[in-house]
Design an enzyme around this catalytic site. Structure first.
Site, mmCIF file in Angstrom:
data_model
loop_
_atom_site.group_PDB
_atom_site.id
_atom_site.type_symbol
_atom_site.label_atom_id
_atom_site.label_comp_id
_atom_site.label_asym_id
_atom_site.label_seq_id
_atom_site.Cartn_x
_atom_site.Cartn_y
_atom_site.Cartn_z
ATOM 1 N N VAL A 4 -20.399 0.415 -6.773
ATOM 2 C CA VAL A 4 -20.517 -1.134 -6.606
ATOM 3 C C VAL A 4 -22.125 -1.234 -6.424
ATOM 4 C CG1 VAL A 4 -19.961 -3.212 -5.490
ATOM 5 C CG2 VAL A 4 -18.322 -1.181 -6.049
ATOM 6 N N LYS B 211 0.930 -1.273 0.008
ATOM 7 C CA LYS B 211 -0.079 0.090 0.261
ATOM 8 C C LYS B 211 0.794 1.134 0.066
ATOM 9 C CE LYS B 211 -4.108 2.025 0.295
ATOM 10 N NZ LYS B 211 -5.167 1.487 -0.543
ATOM 11 N N GLY C 41 -25.958 1.847 0.344
ATOM 12 C CA GLY C 41 -24.978 2.707 -0.478
ATOM 13 C C GLY C 41 -25.127 2.238 -1.779
ATOM 14 N N VAL C 42 -25.681 3.055 -2.618
ATOM 15 C CA VAL C 42 -25.712 2.885 -4.393
ATOM 16 C C VAL C 42 -24.696 3.828 -4.975
ATOM 17 C CG1 VAL C 42 -28.122 1.621 -3.934
ATOM 18 C CG2 VAL C 42 -28.025 3.939 -4.093
ATOM 19 N N GLY C 43 -23.590 3.607 -4.592
ATOM 20 C CA GLY C 43 -22.485 4.439 -5.577
ATOM 21 C C GLY C 43 -22.256 3.243 -6.769
HETATM 22 P P1 NAD Z 1 -18.902 4.949 -3.903
HETATM 23 O O1 NAD Z 1 -18.363 6.227 -2.978
HETATM 24 O O2 NAD Z 1 -19.206 5.209 -5.342
HETATM 25 O O3 NAD Z 1 -20.358 4.362 -3.258
HETATM 26 C C1 NAD Z 1 -20.683 4.719 -1.754
HETATM 27 C C2 NAD Z 1 -21.920 5.313 -1.645
HETATM 28 O O4 NAD Z 1 -22.349 4.981 -0.265
HETATM 29 C C3 NAD Z 1 -22.209 6.546 -2.121
HETATM 30 O O5 NAD Z 1 -23.139 6.689 -3.028
HETATM 31 C C4 NAD Z 1 -22.212 7.303 -0.828
HETATM 32 O O6 NAD Z 1 -23.526 8.583 -0.874
HETATM 33 C C5 NAD Z 1 -23.221 6.313 0.112
HETATM 34 N N1 NAD Z 1 -23.113 6.389 1.372
HETATM 35 C C6 NAD Z 1 -22.259 6.863 2.157
HETATM 36 N N2 NAD Z 1 -22.415 6.871 3.357
HETATM 37 C C7 NAD Z 1 -23.328 6.297 3.342
HETATM 38 C C8 NAD Z 1 -24.469 5.668 4.713
HETATM 39 N N3 NAD Z 1 -24.033 6.089 5.955
HETATM 40 N N4 NAD Z 1 -25.524 5.109 4.293
HETATM 41 C C9 NAD Z 1 -26.007 5.056 3.087
HETATM 42 N N5 NAD Z 1 -25.071 5.367 2.042
HETATM 43 C C10 NAD Z 1 -23.838 5.946 2.377
HETATM 44 O O7 NAD Z 1 -18.090 3.823 -3.415
HETATM 45 P P2 NAD Z 1 -17.928 2.389 -4.203
HETATM 46 O O8 NAD Z 1 -16.781 2.379 -5.187
HETATM 47 O O9 NAD Z 1 -19.221 1.813 -4.592
HETATM 48 O O10 NAD Z 1 -17.491 1.529 -2.971
HETATM 49 C C11 NAD Z 1 -18.354 1.307 -2.048
HETATM 50 C C12 NAD Z 1 -17.613 0.366 -0.942
HETATM 51 O O11 NAD Z 1 -17.138 -0.948 -1.384
HETATM 52 C C13 NAD Z 1 -16.643 1.266 -0.159
HETATM 53 O O12 NAD Z 1 -16.625 0.731 0.985
HETATM 54 C C14 NAD Z 1 -15.324 0.507 -1.040
HETATM 55 O O13 NAD Z 1 -14.147 0.866 -0.247
HETATM 56 C C15 NAD Z 1 -15.827 -0.835 -1.324
HETATM 57 N N6 NAD Z 1 -15.006 -1.452 -2.297
HETATM 58 C C16 NAD Z 1 -15.263 -0.827 -3.591
HETATM 59 C C17 NAD Z 1 -14.488 -1.381 -4.586
HETATM 60 C C18 NAD Z 1 -14.709 -1.020 -6.068
HETATM 61 O O14 NAD Z 1 -14.414 -1.653 -7.140
HETATM 62 N N7 NAD Z 1 -15.164 0.186 -6.249
HETATM 63 C C19 NAD Z 1 -13.689 -2.815 -4.533
HETATM 64 C C20 NAD Z 1 -13.421 -3.177 -3.200
HETATM 65 C C21 NAD Z 1 -14.220 -2.511 -2.275
#
Ligand code: NAD
Length: 365
Positions: free
Chosen positions: A195, A94, A191-193
């Site tokens: 992933v 890291k 969380g509907v970001g």
């Molecule tokens: P992202 O930031 O695109 O989505 C996260 C979503 O969660 C956002 O829409 C945000 O508004 C929402 N959020 C934040 N706090 C919240 C709460 N208290 N309640 C409900 N919703 C809330 O992130 P992502 O890329 O979709 O990743 C999601 C999670 O998965 C993260 O923890 C990330 O570390 C983990 N992750 C992601 C990947 C990847 O490929 N993107 C890989 C491994 C792990």
């Protein structure tokens, strides 16, 4: 090899760096400083038994160096386990850049960082994380070939991550409900970001009854409308009647407070560090009869996607590799049931077993 050493606080105060490295058996730390660009960074290589350490670089305004050191040591070790259990020939590492990404990041700083990455001669491969964009990685690429996640390359890892989570969820359903069909299952996605939205797409296609929460109202409403999902309050998500809880936002949401409310049978989501305290909450979850699919195993799609870029493998290869999360979930849960050991511990053991097995391969005479 992976035994954790108990280190006295006094020893840590007197020897804050190498004692901390030796606690989890880190191989190497590279402290980076450059007065001209203001770069201050730490690159941690935890273990390279399986291959070069690959993981993302984070830029964060840490309160102090010790905080950055703690973060980089913890995260690099986690990557060793994630890469090992995912069957990748990658070690764990890291990098953290200390500073405010909005104010301090520029071409010179990123290129100087790239030179430091290059000095490790391929032992560490980097990609973008919090505070860093793929465009920043293009600057790093000017100074080193040991970088992935560049614009126009493997791209957004989220579809692969979501697919892996979907696979793990189906496998857990097979063992918990007797069928891996998620049709009609009540699933709450927090969380509907990036992933979360892809996951909702898989789930609704299969006929699951999906509820979603998000702190961003516009995102929430858009995804709800697109997939005909129910909207649920930020706190209500822990207490609704559901079969599966899918944390896809924050870490530590499985804790003393939420475990009093959670009525689900499975926890399977993308967020990192879902159990606030592994040793405590991993046990409680097991004792409550909830199947917890270990986060670092089920969310490995992102690093699988990076690995595909390193090896010039196709996007299809990455999806097929993510599909293996189904069988891995079955193995972990079965071993957990047979031994009455929590799933998170089984997953750690499986990662260590692979590292030790591959590390013991001897070259023929
Ligand atoms: P992202 O930031 O695109 O989505 C996260 C979503 O969660 C956002 O829409 C945000 O508004 C929402 N959020 C934040 N706090 C919240 C709460 N208290 N309640 C409900 N919703 C809330 O992130 P992502 O890329 O979709 O990743 C999601 C999670 O998965 C993260 O923890 C990330 O570390 C983990 N992750 C992601 C990947 C990847 O490929 N993107 C890989 C491994 C792990």
């Amino acid at each position: 090899m992976f035994e954790v050493k108990e280190i006295k606080e006094t020893a840590l105060a007197e020897n804050p760096v190498i004692e901390r490295m030796s606690q989890y058996n880190h191989e190497q730390l590279l402290f980076c400083n450059d007065n001209a660009t203001g770069l201050k960074a730490i690159i941690a290589v935890h273990n390279t038994t399986l291959g070069p350490a690959l993981s993302r670089t984070r830029m964060w305004a840490y309160n102090n160096e010790l905080e950055a050191l703690h973060d980089v040591l913890r995260l690099s070790r986690g990557m060793t386990y994630k890469n090992a259990i995912s069957g990748l020939n990658l070690g764990g590492g890291k990098a953290v850049i200390i500073g405010d990404a909005r104010k301090q990041k520029n071409e010179a700083l990123m290129r100087r960082f790239g030179k430091f990455v290059n000095s490790l001669a391929g032992k560490y491969i980097t990609a973008e994380d919090v505070g860093i964009s793929t465009a920043d990685m293009s600057y790093v690429k000017m100074e080193t070939d040991h970088v992935v996640g560049l614009p126009g390359k493997s791209g957004d890892p989220s579809p692969v991550t979501a697919y892996g989570v979907y696979m793990g969820m189906k496998a857990a359903a097979k063992l918990q409900f007797g069928s891996d069909s998620l049709s009609g299952k009540k699933i709450a996605v927090q969380g509907v970001g990036h992933v979360g939205e892809y996951l909702v797409e898989h789930l609704t296609k299969e006929g699951a009854k999906v509820s979603i929460s998000d702190i961003h109202e516009d995102t929430l409403q858009r995804v709800a409308k697109k997939y005909n999902a129910s909207v649920i309050g930020l706190e209500d998500i822990y207490s609704i009647d559901m079969d599966i809880y899918a944390p896809c936002a924050l870490g530590a949401t499985v804790n003393d407070d939420t475990l009093k409310k959670l009525k689900c049978s499975i926890i399977a989501g993308a967020a990192n560090n879902q159990l606030r305290n592994e040793a405590i909450h991993g046990e409680v979850v097991k004792d409550k009869g909830i199947m917890y699919v270990p986060d670092f195993m089920i969310n490995a799609g992102g690093v699988i996607n990076c690995y595909a870029e390193v090896k010039s493998f196709s996007a299809e290869w990455a999806m097929t590799k993510a599909e293996e999360i189904y069988n891995r979930t079955i193995s972990i849960i079965n071993r957990s049931k047979e031994s009455n050991i929590p799933t998170y511990k089984i997953a750690n053991t499986m990662a260590e077993e692979r590292i030790n097995a591959i590390g013991n391969i001897k070259l023929p005479m």
